[in-house]
Design a protein around this motif. Structure first.
Motif, mmCIF file in Angstrom:
data_model
loop_
_atom_site.group_PDB
_atom_site.id
_atom_site.type_symbol
_atom_site.label_atom_id
_atom_site.label_comp_id
_atom_site.label_asym_id
_atom_site.label_seq_id
_atom_site.Cartn_x
_atom_site.Cartn_y
_atom_site.Cartn_z
ATOM 1 N N GLU A 49 33.939 43.929 31.166
ATOM 2 C CA GLU A 49 34.839 44.636 30.300
ATOM 3 C C GLU A 49 33.877 45.409 29.555
ATOM 4 O O GLU A 49 34.441 46.162 28.608
ATOM 5 C CB GLU A 49 35.413 43.333 29.157
ATOM 6 N N ASP B 105 33.952 31.818 28.761
ATOM 7 C CA ASP B 105 33.453 33.339 28.492
ATOM 8 C C ASP B 105 32.303 33.536 27.582
ATOM 9 O O ASP B 105 32.358 32.978 26.352
ATOM 10 C CB ASP B 105 34.562 34.100 27.732
ATOM 11 N N LYS C 80 35.549 30.320 24.455
ATOM 12 C CA LYS C 80 34.248 30.882 24.473
ATOM 13 C C LYS C 80 33.362 29.814 24.561
ATOM 14 O O LYS C 80 33.489 28.647 24.253
ATOM 15 C CB LYS C 80 34.250 31.283 23.060
ATOM 16 N N GLU D 229 32.635 33.874 32.777
ATOM 17 C CA GLU D 229 32.552 35.086 32.173
ATOM 18 C C GLU D 229 31.451 35.725 31.791
ATOM 19 O O GLU D 229 30.780 35.004 30.871
ATOM 20 C CB GLU D 229 33.815 35.394 31.730
ATOM 21 N N GLU D 230 31.077 36.992 32.006
ATOM 22 C CA GLU D 230 30.032 37.753 31.459
ATOM 23 C C GLU D 230 29.025 36.966 30.742
ATOM 24 O O GLU D 230 28.595 36.913 29.565
ATOM 25 C CB GLU D 230 30.798 38.403 30.102
ATOM 26 N N LYS E 29 41.513 30.349 28.416
ATOM 27 C CA LYS E 29 40.229 30.650 28.344
ATOM 28 C C LYS E 29 39.545 30.369 27.021
ATOM 29 O O LYS E 29 40.264 30.501 26.151
ATOM 30 C CB LYS E 29 40.055 32.125 28.659
ATOM 31 N N ASN F 272 30.540 35.971 26.576
ATOM 32 C CA ASN F 272 30.204 37.180 25.945
ATOM 33 C C ASN F 272 28.906 37.832 26.166
ATOM 34 O O ASN F 272 28.567 38.595 25.145
ATOM 35 C CB ASN F 272 30.816 37.215 24.647
#
Ligand SMILES: O=C([O-])CC(=O)C(=O)O
Ligand SMILES: [Mg+2]
Length: 387
Positions: free
Chosen positions: A263, A211, A182, A237-238, A180, A213
Motif C-alpha cells: 500500500e 496489519d 491493527k 500485513e506490511e 482486519k 503498518n
C-alpha cells in the motif's frame, strides 16, 4: 470536448484512531473535480476523485502544477483516437511532463487523485460503468461480484477487548467474512491477547488479517511471525518498512502463511522491485497497491503488466484504500477484491447506498462512471465542489 476546470478542496477525514505508525487526528484528503464541457443525460459531465486515507491532501501540488498542465493542454491532443472521448493515458502524460523519474512521494498521490476524476469523466462520457469500460478495453468479461473485507481494529483511547470484539462482531453481522485489525501498536503480549479475543469472537465464522503498518524491524517482525503463525490468519500485513525488500524476503522463512504488502509503494518501478527482491510468493501472498496513492489507474495498468511479467495473477491484488475506484478495477480487470472500512473515512469510502455485503461480496450497480452518484452523502459533497 475539453476540460474547462479542475477544482480541489482539502477535507478533514480525522478520527481518534491510531495504527502502529500514525494517528489520524489530523488526517485530510483532497477531493477533486474535473469539469468538462460535455453534456450527458442533461447534465454537464464532471469527474470526481479523492485520495485514500494515510497520505494527506494534495492541494498545493494540484494547484501549483497539475491543474495548470491539464488546463493548458491542447484539447485535441488529449482526446482518444476516435476523437469522441478523453484519453486518460494522454492526460497522464500531460500531468507528468517535466517530472523527473524516481522519488515517488506525494506527487503520486496528487496525480492519482486527478487520474481517478479523469477516469470517472471518461466512463461517464462513454455512458458506462467504469468496470464495464475497463473489461471491454481489455477484451475480457467483467464480474460485478467483488470480494470485500472489513478493515478496522484500530487502537484508540479507552478501547478494550470488549469494544474490539463488538466491532468485529458488527462486521460479521454486516455480511463480511474477513476482518482486519491493527497490531504493532502495543507490546507483543498485549497484541496476542487482542488477537485471541477477536478469534474467540469470530469463532471460525470469518478469517482474521493483521496489519503492522510497517512498524517492525526484522527482529520484531520475526518475533511476531513466530507468534502469529500459530493462528490461521488470512494474512500478516506490511511487517516492515515498505521499501525494505530484504526484510520482506527474510520474513518468508519464518512465516509460511500468507503475507500482504504494497500500500505504500507508489509506482510500477517500486512494485517491480518488490516482486524482484521481496521474496513474495505468487501462490499465497497478496499485493495491496492503491491506485489513488500511486499515480492512478494509468500507472496501475503498468503495474499489472509488471505482475504479468513476473508470473503473478491480478487475482492476487486486493488494493488498500476502500474506495469505489478499486472496486471498479477489481470488477473490470479481475482483481482478488477490495478493502472496505465500514465505520471509517466517510463519506469517501464504501459503496453506493443500495449495495449490501453478502457472504463477503458486493455486486456493482450499473451506474455510469465510478458510481459516486449512487452514494448520496458522497455525491452531495462532490457536487458542492463542482457540478
Ligand atoms: O491504517 C492505515 O494506514 C490503513 C491501512 O494500513 C490499511 O487499511 O491497510
Ligand atoms: Mg495496511
Amino acid at each position: 470536448m475539453r476540460i474547462v476546470d479542475v477544482c480541489e478542496v482539502t477535507k478533514p477525514i480525522s478520527s481518534p484512531i491510531r495504527n502502529a505508525y500514525i494517528d489520524f487526528s489530523r488526517m485530510t484528503a483532497s477531493l477533486v473535480a474535473v469539469v468538462t464541457d460535455v453534456v450527458r443525460d442533461g447534465r454537464r459531465v464532471v469527474g470526481y476523485g479523492f485520495n485514500s486515507n494515510g497520505r494527506y491532501g494534495q492541494g498545493g501540488l494540484i494547484r501549483e502544477r497539475f491543474r495548470e498542465r491539464l488546463l493548458e493542454a491542447d484539447p485535441a491532443s488529449v482526446r482518444d483516437d476516435a476523437g469522441d472521448n478523453l484519453d486518460p493515458h494522454k492526460l497522464w502524460a500531460v500531468m507528468m511532463r517535466n517530472e523527473k523519474p524516481g522519488g515517488h512521494g506525494e506527487r503520486s498521490v496528487a496525480v492519482g487523485t486527478l487520474d481517478m476524476a479523469i477516469w470517472d469523466a471518461t466512463a461517464k462520457i462513454a455512458g458506462k460503468p467504469l468496470f464495464r469500460l475497463l473489461a471491454e478495453r481489455k477484451g475480457r468479461e467483467a464480474d460485478p461480484r467483488v470480494f470485500v473485507y472489513a478493515a478496522g481494529g484500530y487502537y484508540y483511547p479507552g478501547k478494550d477487548d470488549t469494544a474490539l470484539r463488538a466491532e468485529m462482531r458488527s462486521y460479521l453481522d454486516r455480511g463480511y467474512t474477513v476482518v482486519k485489525m491493527k497490531i504493532g501498536g502495543a507490546p507483543i503480549d498485549e497484541d496476542r491477547r487482542r488477537i485471541e479475543a477477536v478469534l474467540a469472537e469470530i469463532d471460525g465464522r470469518a478469517r482474521l488479517a493483521v496489519d503492522a503498518n510497517g512498524r517492525f524491524d526484522l527482529e520484531t517482525g520475526i518475533a511476531y511471525a513466530k507468534m502469529l503463525r500459530q493462528y490461521p490468519l488470512f494474512w500478516y500485513e506490511e511487517v516492515g518498512d515498505p521499501l525494505d525488500y530484504a526484510l520482506q524476503a527474510a520474513l518468508s522463512e519464518f512465516y509460511p502463511g500468507p503475507m500482504a504488502t504494497g500500500e505504500n509503494l507508489f509506482s510500477h518501478q517500486d512494485a517491480r522491485n518488490l516482486l524482484r527482491y521481496g521474496g513474495m510468493r505468487p501462490d499465497r501472498d497478496w499485493l495491496q497497491f492503491d491506485c489513488a496513492l500511486s499515480y492512478g489507474l494509468v500507472e496501475y495498468l503498468r503495474t499489472l503488466d509488471v505482475l504479468h511479467q513476473f508470473g503473478w495473477s491480478p487475482s492476487r491484488c486486493i488494493p488498500h484504500g476502500g474506495h469505489q475506484m478499486s472496486l471498479n478495477i477489481a470488477a473490470g480487470l479481475g482483481l482478488g477484491g477490495n478493502e472496505s472500512y465500514p465505520d471509517l473515512f466517510q463519506p469517501y469510502g464504501g459503496f453506493p447506498d443500495e449495495v449490501t455485503v453478502e457472504d463477503g461480496h458486493i455486486v456493482m450497480p450499473e451506474l455510469p462512471g465510478i458510481g459516486f452518484e449512487g452514494k448520496s452523502e458522497l455525491i452531495a459533497v462532490m457536487r458542492a465542489l463542482a457540478e
